[in-house]
Design an enzyme around this catalytic site. Structure first.
Site, PDB file in Angstrom:
ATOM      1  N   HIS A  69       0.888  -1.110   0.053  1.00  0.00           N
ATOM      2  CA  HIS A  69      -0.055  -0.057  -0.015  1.00  0.00           C
ATOM      3  C   HIS A  69       0.868   1.168  -0.035  1.00  0.00           C
ATOM      4  CE1 HIS A  69      -4.128  -0.538  -0.214  1.00  0.00           C
ATOM      5  NE2 HIS A  69      -4.345  -1.456   0.663  1.00  0.00           N
ATOM      6  N   ASP A 296     -11.746  -8.705 -18.376  1.00  0.00           N
ATOM      7  CA  ASP A 296     -11.813  -9.778 -19.419  1.00  0.00           C
ATOM      8  C   ASP A 296     -10.325  -9.929 -20.154  1.00  0.00           C
ATOM      9  OD1 ASP A 296     -12.274 -11.581 -21.544  1.00  0.00           O
ATOM     10  OD2 ASP A 296     -13.952 -10.260 -22.412  1.00  0.00           O
TER      11      ASP A 296
END
Length: 350
Positions: A69, A296
């Protein structure tokens, strides 16, 4: 502390001699059993981004990802995966927005610095910390799904304009508080992640900024007020707490960082460690605006998307449902008995 070290990103490929359908029951909810699908974080790992491609005998693929992070937040990783998927399909637009890396242009302290908020006690650990660590506690990861119709009913119940996030957090906050059986006079609060990209002005921050630009809001209520005050009251408290983390707040935090750096003060962030128990509080991350569920890579959208494990009691993650258009999956971790009670009441509107 991790530092940029030019170690690059680590890419690992594995092969599983089974079909992905055999693996799907494991992908139903967060679990430590998913660890083998992710790069190892044991030992001194210099890579701040690690990707593991798990290929199956049927041609299926599971992507496990670990990132620090310090260098990226959810918005950053969402953009990274979206562009990666478009490249894999050969569908990338002619001039895609490039990631913006100029941190010096984002974190510009004022001269002189003007620290208007108590960041030392809000963003960093201190003697007033409410988090405990309980070794061997029975923290259970679970997930529930709210339908689009349920979300619509909640918004109607709130009787005011509100976001999906606000109404769902109000509802889930109520139900977890009831499941925990907290005393009416107890104060409960939620640590809410707030994205600064749309909030900081002069200089503005492009959505393509690749880094970590998240601070925290802390809506809080007495248990009696939360349980008896209605959805509208809880939504209002959440909304007002998030609105307060505005341009002035982010600029104050930047100035605070400048002051701390000059004084060479060492502070510890409030991020809870594994095994932490947040009760009577919660922490929530909303991934509702990220498009992970639409990724996708050339063979259609994912059949599952979830965090691998939630080892912190009281942690919630809101994710768009892959199974139902407009629905929301909530991944959370609670003490085992509280989780059992939560399952019994989570889908009832007060």
């Amino acid at each position: 502390m991790h530092h940029l070290n030019n170690a690059g990103a680590l890419l690992v490929e594995t092969y599983h001699p089974i079909t992905l359908s055999d693996q799907l029951p494991l992908l139903d909810r967060p679990s430590p059993d998913l660890a083998h699908l992710h790069p190892s974080t044991q030992g001194d790992v210099p890579h701040l981004l690690q990707i593991q491609l798990n290929r199956y005998a049927c041609g299926g693929l599971v992507i496990g990802q670990t990132a620090h992070h310090h260098v990226a937040d959810g918005q950053s990783m969402s953009a990274f995966f979206r562009i990666w998927a478009e490249l894999a399909r050969g569908a990338l637009e002619p001039s895609p927005p490039l990631p913006f890396h100029d941190r010096a242009a984002i974190a510009v302290p004022r001269d002189p610095p003007s620290v208007a908020f108590n960041h030392r006690e809000i963003e960093f650990k201190n003697d007033k910390s409410r988090t405990t660590v309980r070794g061997g506690s029975s923290i259970e990861s679970l997930n529930v799904r709210y339908s689009a119709e349920f979300v619509s009913a909640l918004k109607t119940k709130a009787a005011q304009r509100c976001s999906t996030f606000e109404c769902l957090l109000a509802h889930t906050w109520k139900k977890i508080t009831a499941a925990r059986g907290l005393n009416a006079e107890t104060t409960t609060r939620v640590r809410v992640a707030v994205n600064g990209r749309a909030r900081m002005r002069e200089p503005g921050v492009p959505m393509e900024y690749f880094g970590n630009l998240v601070l925290w809001a802390y809506p809080e209520m007495r248990v009696e007020e939360l349980m008896k005050g209605g959805y509208g009251r809880a939504v209002k408290v959440i909304h007002e707490a998030v609105v307060r983390v505005d341009d002035a707040y982010f600029k104050s935090f930047v100035d605070f960082g400048e002051v701390v750096a000059k004084e060479e003060e060492v502070l510890v962030a409030t991020a809870p460690e594994a095994g932490s128990v947040l009760c009577p509080d919660l922490e929530v991350d909303s991934w509702l605006r990220f498009r992970f569920h639409e990724l996708d890579f050339g063979s259609g959208g994912p059949c599952a998307f979830l965090p691998p494990d939630l080892p912190i009691e009281g942690l919630l993650v809101f994710v768009p449902s892959i199974k139902e258009v407009g629905g929301v999956d909530v991944f959370l971790a609670l003490e085992h008995e509280h989780g059992r009670k939560f399952r019994e009441i989570y889908n009832y509107i007060d």
